[in-house]
Scaffold this motif. Sequence first.
Motif, PDB file in Angstrom:
ATOM      1  N   TYR A 221       0.830  -1.203   0.000  1.00 56.05           N
ATOM      2  CA  TYR A 221       0.000   0.000   0.000  1.00 56.05           C
ATOM      3  C   TYR A 221       0.870   1.261   0.000  1.00 56.05           C
ATOM      4  O   TYR A 221       0.598   2.223  -0.729  1.00 56.05           O
ATOM      5  N   LEU A 222       1.926   1.244   0.789  1.00 58.87           N
ATOM      6  CA  LEU A 222       2.807   2.402   0.878  1.00 58.87           C
ATOM      7  C   LEU A 222       3.499   2.660  -0.453  1.00 58.87           C
ATOM      8  O   LEU A 222       3.569   3.802  -0.922  1.00 58.87           O
ATOM      9  N   ARG A 223       4.005   1.607  -1.082  1.00 53.16           N
ATOM     10  CA  ARG A 223       4.693   1.769  -2.371  1.00 53.16           C
ATOM     11  C   ARG A 223       3.735   2.245  -3.468  1.00 53.16           C
ATOM     12  O   ARG A 223       4.132   2.973  -4.377  1.00 53.16           O
ATOM     13  N   ALA A 224       2.478   1.825  -3.380  1.00 54.96           N
ATOM     14  CA  ALA A 224       1.504   2.187  -4.413  1.00 54.96           C
ATOM     15  C   ALA A 224       1.025   3.624  -4.283  1.00 54.96           C
ATOM     16  O   ALA A 224       0.513   4.190  -5.257  1.00 54.96           O
ATOM     17  N   ASN A 225       1.169   4.206  -3.101  1.00 59.84           N
ATOM     18  CA  ASN A 225       0.727   5.582  -2.873  1.00 59.84           C
ATOM     19  C   ASN A 225       1.938   6.495  -2.990  1.00 59.84           C
ATOM     20  O   ASN A 225       2.710   6.657  -2.045  1.00 59.84           O
ATOM     21  N   ARG A 226       2.105   7.097  -4.157  1.00 59.50           N
ATOM     22  CA  ARG A 226       3.331   7.834  -4.455  1.00 59.50           C
ATOM     23  C   ARG A 226       3.555   9.001  -3.499  1.00 59.50           C
ATOM     24  O   ARG A 226       4.663   9.222  -3.011  1.00 59.50           O
ATOM     25  N   VAL A 227       2.508   9.759  -3.209  1.00 60.78           N
ATOM     26  CA  VAL A 227       2.665  10.950  -2.375  1.00 60.78           C
ATOM     27  C   VAL A 227       3.068  10.565  -0.957  1.00 60.78           C
ATOM     28  O   VAL A 227       3.984  11.169  -0.375  1.00 60.78           O
ATOM     29  N   ILE A 228       2.402   9.546  -0.394  1.00 60.18           N
ATOM     30  CA  ILE A 228       2.757   9.104   0.962  1.00 60.18           C
ATOM     31  C   ILE A 228       4.164   8.521   0.987  1.00 60.18           C
ATOM     32  O   ILE A 228       4.926   8.736   1.931  1.00 60.18           O
ATOM     33  N   MET A 229       4.536   7.800  -0.074  1.00 59.45           N
ATOM     34  CA  MET A 229       5.890   7.241  -0.160  1.00 59.45           C
ATOM     35  C   MET A 229       6.931   8.346  -0.198  1.00 59.45           C
ATOM     36  O   MET A 229       8.003   8.233   0.415  1.00 59.45           O
ATOM     37  N   VAL A 230       6.629   9.432  -0.889  1.00 59.46           N
ATOM     38  CA  VAL A 230       7.538  10.589  -0.929  1.00 59.46           C
ATOM     39  C   VAL A 230       7.712  11.174   0.467  1.00 59.46           C
ATOM     40  O   VAL A 230       8.830  11.503   0.888  1.00 59.46           O
ATOM     41  N   ILE A 231       6.617  11.286   1.203  1.00 53.58           N
ATOM     42  CA  ILE A 231       6.673  11.818   2.568  1.00 53.58           C
ATOM     43  C   ILE A 231       7.560  10.947   3.442  1.00 53.58           C
ATOM     44  O   ILE A 231       8.427  11.443   4.181  1.00 53.58           O
ATOM     45  N   VAL A 232       7.357   9.624   3.373  1.00 54.32           N
ATOM     46  CA  VAL A 232       8.141   8.703   4.202  1.00 54.32           C
ATOM     47  C   VAL A 232       9.616   8.770   3.836  1.00 54.32           C
ATOM     48  O   VAL A 232      10.497   8.854   4.708  1.00 54.32           O
ATOM     49  N   THR A 233       9.929   8.740   2.540  1.00 51.78           N
ATOM     50  CA  THR A 233      11.325   8.773   2.092  1.00 51.78           C
ATOM     51  C   THR A 233      12.011  10.076   2.504  1.00 51.78           C
ATOM     52  O   THR A 233      13.156  10.071   2.972  1.00 51.78           O
ATOM     53  N   THR A 234      11.304  11.192   2.338  1.00 50.62           N
ATOM     54  CA  THR A 234      11.871  12.478   2.734  1.00 50.62           C
ATOM     55  C   THR A 234      12.099  12.542   4.238  1.00 50.62           C
ATOM     56  O   THR A 234      13.115  13.080   4.700  1.00 50.62           O
ATOM     57  N   ALA A 235      11.155  11.991   5.011  1.00 48.43           N
ATOM     58  CA  ALA A 235      11.306  11.975   6.477  1.00 48.43           C
ATOM     59  C   ALA A 235      12.540  11.188   6.895  1.00 48.43           C
ATOM     60  O   ALA A 235      13.272  11.588   7.806  1.00 48.43           O
TER      61      ALA A 235
END
Length: 430
Positions: A221-235
């Motif tokens: 689910y996390l990988r499929a949601n690009r915007v949330i994945m960007v947030i996690v990676t940036t964090a």
Amino acid sequence: MSEAARIRKATFHLYTFTISKLISTFGSSVYTFGISLYVLSLTGSAASFAINLICSILPRSLIAPFAGYAADSYSKKKLVILSQGASVLAVAGLLIYSLASGLSLSAIYITTAVVSASSMFTSVTFTSSIANLIDPERIQKAMGFNQSAMSIATIGGPVVGGMLFGFVSMNVFLAIQMAAYAIAVLLESTMNFKLFTNAGEKEGSERQQSMVKSMKEGAVYLRANRVIMVIVTTAVGINFFFSAMMIGLPFIAVQQLNISSAHFGIIEGTIAAGMLVASIYFAVRKEVKFPLLFSKRAILAMSVMLGALAMPLILNLTYGMNVGYLAILMFSFGVSNIFVNTPIGVMMQKDVDEKYRGRVFGILDSMCMAMMPVGYLLFGLLYDVVPAQFVVWGSSLCLILLTLYMMRPSVMKEAYPELARPAPGQPELQ
């Protein structure tokens, strides 16, 4: 339940949640500081102190994904009460052991690890439950109150912990910790964790899945949601590169600028003061309209502040000017930290599917915490072999490039399609 009754209950949650978080966070801060002082006084060994710190950090980073799975699979209310109860029992066990045999390092390490692990379950479950406890219009207020409680604990925990350590016996100290955790449990038992929920009917089927399958689903689910994945990676990137500041601040201030420990304590305290001021601001202002864009600008500001940490090394400032400069810089850093975390936190509460919210927050906490010891080790070595100003400038540049790439215009367009062709008065994509 009528809508008016739910709003009244949400108002009750807003304040009981804040008080509970303040008590539990403050108690953890007091316990960590007080027990660390005890370890130092008992052994006089920095290694023993470091082991106790590891016992506090390592369980949290390892257990966070499992805490996220539990938060999505089981009753959130029961999980919060059980995990807080585990903290009460752990401290009670240490108190009984102390009365019977006296404190030992092994008993302290075990208790610290148990309290750390249980607090992670409490933290992840609470974080994934905010949208269930509070109506959508006041989630930002709740996040602001939450950050305020953490800031107060950061400022006051060491002060109270030091006072208790100096004026009461360790047994009384532990009894006070038990009482604090117990009060938090009582407050949490009054909350309705299903007040605002759309996933009640899914709880049973989710529980029947194996833990491995459920956690894999969360990762998919996390990988499929690009915007949330960007947030996690940036964090994760922020936590890694700002390890350069956490190591560099004491190294530059104490070792290279010869700032006294008393003045350095004031400088560190301004970080929490800035966080408190910004948290109050978010608690009273209207919700940020474009949180990802807002946070992007705050991250870039933080990156510049990281580079600015090196300025006293290249400017010939007086002692007082160095202290004042660093205090203002750290206060500003504390403000910008909340300017990053609060809008993003509100966005994730609303945009992450309730079914996956616990696992997403668990993965985020685990990855961010895992970066801390890696960053501490790497930058600790770099400061010994590379001039400090080059370390912070390099870290600042890397974080700016990471932010500009991860939060590039195409990602912003996906998050906010209306900004692709902004109306008059709306911000442009950057």
